[in-house]
Design an enzyme around this catalytic site. Structure first.
Site, PDB file in Angstrom:
ATOM      1  N   GLN A 191       0.841  -1.202   0.000  1.00 33.22           N
ATOM      2  CA  GLN A 191       0.000   0.000   0.000  1.00 33.22           C
ATOM      3  C   GLN A 191       0.874   1.250   0.000  1.00 33.22           C
ATOM      4  O   GLN A 191       0.373   2.348  -0.233  1.00 33.22           O
ATOM      5  CB  GLN A 191      -0.875   0.031   1.262  1.00 33.22           C
ATOM      6  CG  GLN A 191      -1.951  -1.025   1.330  1.00 33.22           C
ATOM      7  CD  GLN A 191      -2.622  -1.059   2.705  1.00 33.22           C
ATOM      8  OE1 GLN A 191      -2.416  -2.001   3.462  1.00 33.22           O
ATOM      9  NE2 GLN A 191      -3.406  -0.065   3.047  1.00 33.22           N
ATOM     10  N   PHE A 222      -6.130  -4.382   3.332  1.00 30.85           N
ATOM     11  CA  PHE A 222      -6.849  -4.098   4.584  1.00 30.85           C
ATOM     12  C   PHE A 222      -5.964  -3.486   5.659  1.00 30.85           C
ATOM     13  O   PHE A 222      -6.267  -3.584   6.847  1.00 30.85           O
ATOM     14  CB  PHE A 222      -7.532  -5.372   5.119  1.00 30.85           C
ATOM     15  CG  PHE A 222      -8.384  -6.068   4.101  1.00 30.85           C
ATOM     16  CD1 PHE A 222      -9.515  -5.454   3.578  1.00 30.85           C
ATOM     17  CD2 PHE A 222      -8.050  -7.330   3.637  1.00 30.85           C
ATOM     18  CE1 PHE A 222     -10.297  -6.087   2.617  1.00 30.85           C
ATOM     19  CE2 PHE A 222      -8.830  -7.973   2.670  1.00 30.85           C
ATOM     20  CZ  PHE A 222      -9.960  -7.348   2.165  1.00 30.85           C
ATOM     21  N   GLU A 226       0.265  -1.848   4.613  1.00 31.41           N
ATOM     22  CA  GLU A 226       0.651  -0.446   4.764  1.00 31.41           C
ATOM     23  C   GLU A 226       2.107  -0.366   5.182  1.00 31.41           C
ATOM     24  O   GLU A 226       2.863   0.450   4.683  1.00 31.41           O
ATOM     25  CB  GLU A 226      -0.254   0.263   5.794  1.00 31.41           C
ATOM     26  CG  GLU A 226       0.109   1.739   5.935  1.00 31.41           C
ATOM     27  CD  GLU A 226      -0.822   2.543   6.827  1.00 31.41           C
ATOM     28  OE1 GLU A 226      -1.972   2.128   7.044  1.00 31.41           O
ATOM     29  OE2 GLU A 226      -0.386   3.607   7.303  1.00 31.41           O
ATOM     30  N   ARG A 304      -4.994   6.907  16.971  1.00 34.85           N
ATOM     31  CA  ARG A 304      -6.370   6.855  16.461  1.00 34.85           C
ATOM     32  C   ARG A 304      -7.318   6.233  17.500  1.00 34.85           C
ATOM     33  O   ARG A 304      -8.479   6.598  17.589  1.00 34.85           O
ATOM     34  CB  ARG A 304      -6.452   6.130  15.111  1.00 34.85           C
ATOM     35  CG  ARG A 304      -7.763   6.408  14.385  1.00 34.85           C
ATOM     36  CD  ARG A 304      -7.791   5.850  12.971  1.00 34.85           C
ATOM     37  NE  ARG A 304      -7.275   6.745  11.960  1.00 34.85           N
ATOM     38  CZ  ARG A 304      -7.944   7.771  11.418  1.00 34.85           C
ATOM     39  NH1 ARG A 304      -9.176   8.039  11.788  1.00 34.85           N
ATOM     40  NH2 ARG A 304      -7.383   8.534  10.515  1.00 34.85           N
ATOM     41  N   ARG A 336      -7.826  -2.078   8.791  1.00 35.24           N
ATOM     42  CA  ARG A 336      -9.068  -1.331   8.586  1.00 35.24           C
ATOM     43  C   ARG A 336      -9.686  -0.830   9.904  1.00 35.24           C
ATOM     44  O   ARG A 336     -10.175  -1.628  10.707  1.00 35.24           O
ATOM     45  CB  ARG A 336     -10.060  -2.251   7.869  1.00 35.24           C
ATOM     46  CG  ARG A 336     -11.143  -1.534   7.093  1.00 35.24           C
ATOM     47  CD  ARG A 336     -11.936  -2.559   6.314  1.00 35.24           C
ATOM     48  NE  ARG A 336     -12.839  -1.930   5.355  1.00 35.24           N
ATOM     49  CZ  ARG A 336     -13.541  -2.603   4.454  1.00 35.24           C
ATOM     50  NH1 ARG A 336     -13.448  -3.903   4.374  1.00 35.24           N
ATOM     51  NH2 ARG A 336     -14.337  -1.978   3.613  1.00 35.24           N
ATOM     52  N   PHE A 338      -7.836   0.902  12.136  1.00 38.69           N
ATOM     53  CA  PHE A 338      -6.583   1.453  12.643  1.00 38.69           C
ATOM     54  C   PHE A 338      -6.677   1.889  14.115  1.00 38.69           C
ATOM     55  O   PHE A 338      -6.377   3.020  14.467  1.00 38.69           O
ATOM     56  CB  PHE A 338      -6.217   2.654  11.752  1.00 38.69           C
ATOM     57  CG  PHE A 338      -4.746   2.990  11.672  1.00 38.69           C
ATOM     58  CD1 PHE A 338      -3.856   2.182  10.995  1.00 38.69           C
ATOM     59  CD2 PHE A 338      -4.251   4.152  12.260  1.00 38.69           C
ATOM     60  CE1 PHE A 338      -2.513   2.523  10.898  1.00 38.69           C
ATOM     61  CE2 PHE A 338      -2.908   4.505  12.172  1.00 38.69           C
ATOM     62  CZ  PHE A 338      -2.038   3.684  11.486  1.00 38.69           C
ATOM     63  N   THR A 434      -3.883  10.769  10.898  1.00 41.56           N
ATOM     64  CA  THR A 434      -3.725  11.547  12.133  1.00 41.56           C
ATOM     65  C   THR A 434      -2.384  12.285  12.138  1.00 41.56           C
ATOM     66  O   THR A 434      -2.241  13.301  12.799  1.00 41.56           O
ATOM     67  CB  THR A 434      -3.841  10.639  13.372  1.00 41.56           C
ATOM     68  OG1 THR A 434      -2.826   9.641  13.313  1.00 41.56           O
ATOM     69  CG2 THR A 434      -5.209   9.971  13.413  1.00 41.56           C
ATOM     70  N   ALA A 503      -5.994   4.964   5.580  1.00 43.50           N
ATOM     71  CA  ALA A 503      -6.780   5.949   6.322  1.00 43.50           C
ATOM     72  C   ALA A 503      -8.049   6.359   5.561  1.00 43.50           C
ATOM     73  O   ALA A 503      -8.544   7.474   5.742  1.00 43.50           O
ATOM     74  CB  ALA A 503      -5.929   7.173   6.673  1.00 43.50           C
ATOM     75  N   GLU A 706     -13.027   2.596   5.769  1.00 43.71           N
ATOM     76  CA  GLU A 706     -12.943   2.024   7.108  1.00 43.71           C
ATOM     77  C   GLU A 706     -14.205   2.139   7.957  1.00 43.71           C
ATOM     78  O   GLU A 706     -14.526   1.216   8.706  1.00 43.71           O
ATOM     79  CB  GLU A 706     -11.773   2.664   7.863  1.00 43.71           C
ATOM     80  CG  GLU A 706     -10.444   2.332   7.232  1.00 43.71           C
ATOM     81  CD  GLU A 706      -9.310   3.117   7.860  1.00 43.71           C
ATOM     82  OE1 GLU A 706      -9.244   4.332   7.654  1.00 43.71           O
ATOM     83  OE2 GLU A 706      -8.512   2.503   8.575  1.00 43.71           O
TER      84      GLU A 706
HETATM   85  N1  LUZ Z   1      -2.500   4.933   8.559  1.00 43.36           N
HETATM   86  C1  LUZ Z   1      -1.757   5.932   9.050  1.00 43.36           C
HETATM   87  C2  LUZ Z   1      -3.820   4.872   8.768  1.00 43.36           C
HETATM   88  O1  LUZ Z   1      -0.552   5.923   8.861  1.00 43.36           O
HETATM   89  N2  LUZ Z   1      -2.351   6.912   9.733  1.00 43.36           N
HETATM   90  C3  LUZ Z   1      -3.663   6.940   9.990  1.00 43.36           C
HETATM   91  O2  LUZ Z   1      -4.158   7.870  10.621  1.00 43.36           O
HETATM   92  C4  LUZ Z   1      -4.437   5.874   9.497  1.00 43.36           C
HETATM   93  N3  LUZ Z   1      -5.737   5.810   9.751  1.00 43.36           N
HETATM   94  C5  LUZ Z   1      -6.435   4.790   9.300  1.00 43.36           C
HETATM   95  C6  LUZ Z   1      -5.809   3.798   8.573  1.00 43.36           C
HETATM   96  N4  LUZ Z   1      -4.520   3.839   8.312  1.00 43.36           N
HETATM   97 MO1  MOS Z   2      -5.260   1.289   6.576  1.00 41.34          MO
HETATM   98  S1  MOS Z   2      -5.795   0.400   8.270  1.00 41.34           S
HETATM   99  O1  MOS Z   2      -4.014   0.722   5.798  1.00 41.34           O
HETATM  100  O2  MOS Z   2      -6.246   2.417   6.035  1.00 41.34           O
END
Ligand code: LUZ
Ligand code: MOS
Length: 751
Positions: A191, A222, A226, A304, A336, A338, A434, A503, A706
């Site tokens: 991702q 999901f 990331e 979060r 998903r 987070f 965030t 996010a 999400e």
């Molecule tokens: N990833 C991230 C996320 O690096 N920062 C976030 O605030 C976030 N929020 C949801 C899903 N992935």
């Molecule tokens: Mo995310 S939990 O990779 O939006």
């Protein structure tokens, strides 16, 4: 409009990592992961593996030209363990062989011995021993100490939620090969292509411009890709760089499940105080996040959790603390939601606890405390365009919740073995990373001489339909058919310094960048059209692939316009850069305005429980959701359905089990159950609340990835209500997932 990729997906033409034609001389890699969860390495013998015919080389930390470090937020994670292993499955060595089978065979010939160290799997124990990944953080609002005196009722309890395996269909992997000028090209199932690029740069000690990361699409992610795709991308790159050969690494499902982190389990203590008229006056919670062996994204996930710990409620006095605890499990990671689902489970548990003690339906407490316009969140942001009361009221009217309640109690009093339960689950989810810096994106648009359009952005297509949304954005702005548009692969040489697609913000950030690029092109094209038709630029519009002057046809078609622009030496390429305005956050005060906007919605979930067997069906999910002005209702509804199911799975049947030695027991699809069509609700009814949609959402179409996962939390409380209907002696406890085994225990447990 359907997803533009559907045809290619169902005919098998879409290219995933394993479909990339292999270059001549491609080698195959396999990872040797630690067989123990914690220990000092006393011996690592790779000689037998190395001498197996077909093995080219075995890599360990000794072979790394740059830093042995892949930690994204905190530098606490080696690519290959050097002296100590911290979790079962942690990468220690990489075998590269002529073929995959040989590589896997050789992995089994590696001999490693360790002197055991204490294994911690429980976050509360980790905290006791001072094993924290980062210092704890606390968000506060009002005066919690003074508030308890104002409460007529105070309840305390504990809430635990479990891990969750991502189970993306395409496992982690990468394909890397040397390219011209001492460079390296990597196809990665990630991702975050820039994270892969940056980390390869650090580990190989070569500059970022020598590394090109390319992603066509992912077979699901999901959140699991990331951060955790990075290590595998780096391993393939390291081997390819040193051997000057193409190297492919694709994890076997069992290795993927064993080696990668999951959704963080949380264990929390809570205290909630209410007045007689059901106002929540005070809420205090201490949460222990099970971070695993290194930080990965845990600090951001913790953040979060803090933001969403009061879900969709205004609670004047709040104090929330999260400890991020280091344990000997694979580093837990983005999934998903987070951290928000884990936080919301605690406040909903507190409300359920209060409701059961006060013998009233939980939704009466929920409804009394929903956010209102201009309420201040406990992190300082003022709530604007609040839709939660509209959603809640609409749901109650539309599905006649009073009537359903009456039907359920009639059913329950006339059935001994089957019991029904219902719960409502409101959701308020903040949109933006965030981490403010990450809220930026770029888009590169080429219009070719024939009028076709190529678009590159930082967004990764992972099945969520972002490519379709982006195509629709450009098609709308140019007023051309989406068939003229092609979404290029996501590539760090075309679009640099990307944030991960995460996010829920992929379409917003990249779509807004795309709008900026398209508008610049549109302005130039209109200038050309004005000259061609002898008119003022303000009188020109493009509609249905044609140029109009004051709304009348000019006879100039889209292709002609583009071709004339080219002949006039007008640039048909543009770049757009977008950064979300207004947002900021001050960590010293833990206050700010971190989110562009919030997504609201509420679900009513009903279940039927077989009280002899402990098995259950989810009957209905009635949802009222605020999409804003949806760009693509088919895709958005698909996201709601999928998110809901994934949330129900997390809350009810998906049970990740590690033993005390930190070994994953639920290590395959025969021991880890995800929802299938039989576990889906018989009815999923999604009603779109009609709203205008916020300016900061792409074309006012709200982010949708999400938020719906958290509707699934309602399944836990619906089941719990059904258990109470059977066993009035059961005192609600909060320990997700609520598997049939656990349900059975609770059905026959006496107070
Ligand atoms: N990833 C991230 C996320 O690096 N920062 C976030 O605030 C976030 N929020 C949801 C899903 N992935
Ligand atoms: Mo995310 S939990 O990779 O939006």
């Amino acid at each position: 409009m359907n997803n533009i990729e559907t045809g290619n997906h169902i005919s098998g033409r879409s290219v995933y990592l394993d479909d990339i034609p292999e270059l001549k001389g491609t080698l195959h890699a396999a990872v040797f992961g630690s067989p123990v969860a914690h220990g000092t390495i006393t011996k690592l013998d790779i000689s037998k593996a190395q001498s197996l015919p077909g093995v080219i080389r075995v890599f360990t930390f000794n072979d790394i030209p740059g830093q042995n470090e892949i930690g994204g937020i905190i530098a606490d994670e080696p690519l290959f363990a050097a002296n100590i292993v911290h979790y079962n499955g942690q990468a220690v060595a990489l075998v590269v062989a002529n073929d995959e089978l040989t590589a896997r065979k050789a992995v089994k010939l590696i001999e490693m011995t360790t002197a055991p160290l204490e294994v911690i799997t429980d976050p509360r124990m980790a905290k006791e021993k001072g094993e924290l990944l980062i210092p704890p953080r606390t968000f506060r609002q009002g005066n919690i100490t003074g508030a308890w005196k104002k409460c007529d009722f105070i309840f305390e309890g504990r809430a635990d939620s479990g891990a969750q395996e991502h189970l993306y269909i395409e496992t982690q992997g990468a394909y890397a090969y040397p390219s011209d000028n001492n460079s390296i090209k990597v196809h990665s199932s990630t991702q975050g292509p820039t994270s892969v690029q940056k980390t390869i740069s650090r580990v190989l000690n070569i500059p970022m411009n020598h590394i090109e990361v390319d992603v066509a699409r992912l077979g699901g992610a999901f959140g699991g890709k990331e951060d955790q795709a990075t290590g595998f991308g780096v391993m393939a790159a390291l081997a390819a760089y040193i051997l000057h050969r193409p190297v492919k690494l694709a994890l076997h499902r069992l290795d993927d499940m064993r080696m990668t982190g999951k959704r963080h389990p949380y264990s929390s203590d809570f205290r909630i105080g209410l007045t007689r008229d059901l106002k929540i006056v005070a809420f205090q919670t201490t949460m222990y996040q099970n971070g695993g062996a290194s930080a990965d994204l845990s600090p951001a996930i913790m953040e979060r959790t803090l933001f969403h710990s009061t879900n969709a409620y205004f609670i004047p006095n709040t104090e929330v603390t999260v400890y991020s605890c280091r344990t000997n499990l694979p580093p837990n990671t983005a999934f998903r939601g987070f951290g928000a689902p884990q936080g919301m489970f605690v406040i909903e548990s507190a409300i359920a606890k209060a409701a059961s003690e006060m013998k009233i339906p939980a939704h009466e407490i929920q409804q009394k405390n929903l956010l209102r316009e201009n309420d201040e969140f406990h992190y300082g942001q003022t709530a604007k365009d609040v839709r939660i009361r509209n959603c809640f009221d609409t749901l109650i009217k539309r599905y006649d919740i009073e009537k359903i309640t009456a039907e359920i109690s009639a059913f329950n009093s006339s059935n001994e073995i089957l019991k029904k339960g219902m719960a409502l689950m409101p959701v308020c989810f903040g949109i933006s990373f965030t981490n403010t810096t990450m809220n930026q994106a770029r888009a590169l648009v080429h219009i070719y001489q024939d009028g076709s359009i190529g678009i590159s952005t930082g967004a990764i297509e992972m099945g969520q339909g972002v490519n379709t949304k982006l195509a629709e954005v450009a098609a709308t702005l140019f007023s051309v058919s989406t068939t003229r548009i092609k979404l290029e692969t996501t590539n760090t040489s075309r679009v640099a310094n990307t944030s991960p697609t995460a996010a829920s913000s992929g379409a917003d950030l990249n779509g807004n960048a795309l709008i900026i690029a398209c508008n610049k092109l549109l302005k130039r094209l209109k200038e050309v059209a004005a000259a061609l038709s002898n008119s003022n630029i303000d009188d020109i519009t493009l509609e249905n692939e044609a140029v109009l002057k004051k709304g009348n046809p000019t006879g100039i078609a889209w292709e002609t316009l583009v071709h004339k622009a080219f002949l006039s030496r007008i640039s048909l390429t543009e770049n757009g850069h977008y950064s979300t305005p207004y947002i900021y956050f001050d960590k010293t005060k833990e206050k700010g305005h971190p989110f562009a906007y919030h997504v609201y919605g509420v679900a009513a979930i009903t279940v039927t429980l077989d009280c002899l067997r402990g098995t259950y069906n989810v009957n209905d999910a009635h949802i009222v959701h605020d999409f804003g002005n949806s760009l693509n209702p088919i895709i958005d509804r698909g996201q709601i359905e999928g998110g809901l199911m994934q949330g129900i799975g997390w809350m009810t049947m998906e049970e990740v089990v590690y033993n005390d030695e930190g070994r994953l027991l639920s290590n395959s699809l025969s021991t880890y159950k995800v929802p299938d069509i039989y576990s889906a609700p018989e009815t999923v009814d999604i009603h779109a609340l009609e709203t205008e949609g916020p300016e900061l959402a792409v074309m006012k179409s709200k982010a949708v990835g999400e938020p719906p996962l958290m509707y699934g939390i309602g399944a836990y409380f619906a089941l719990q209500n059904a258990i109470i209907a059977f066993n009035p002696g059961y005192k609600p406890d909060f320990d997700a997932p609520l598997t049939p085994e656990k349900v059975l225990m609770k059905l026959y447990k006496r107070r």
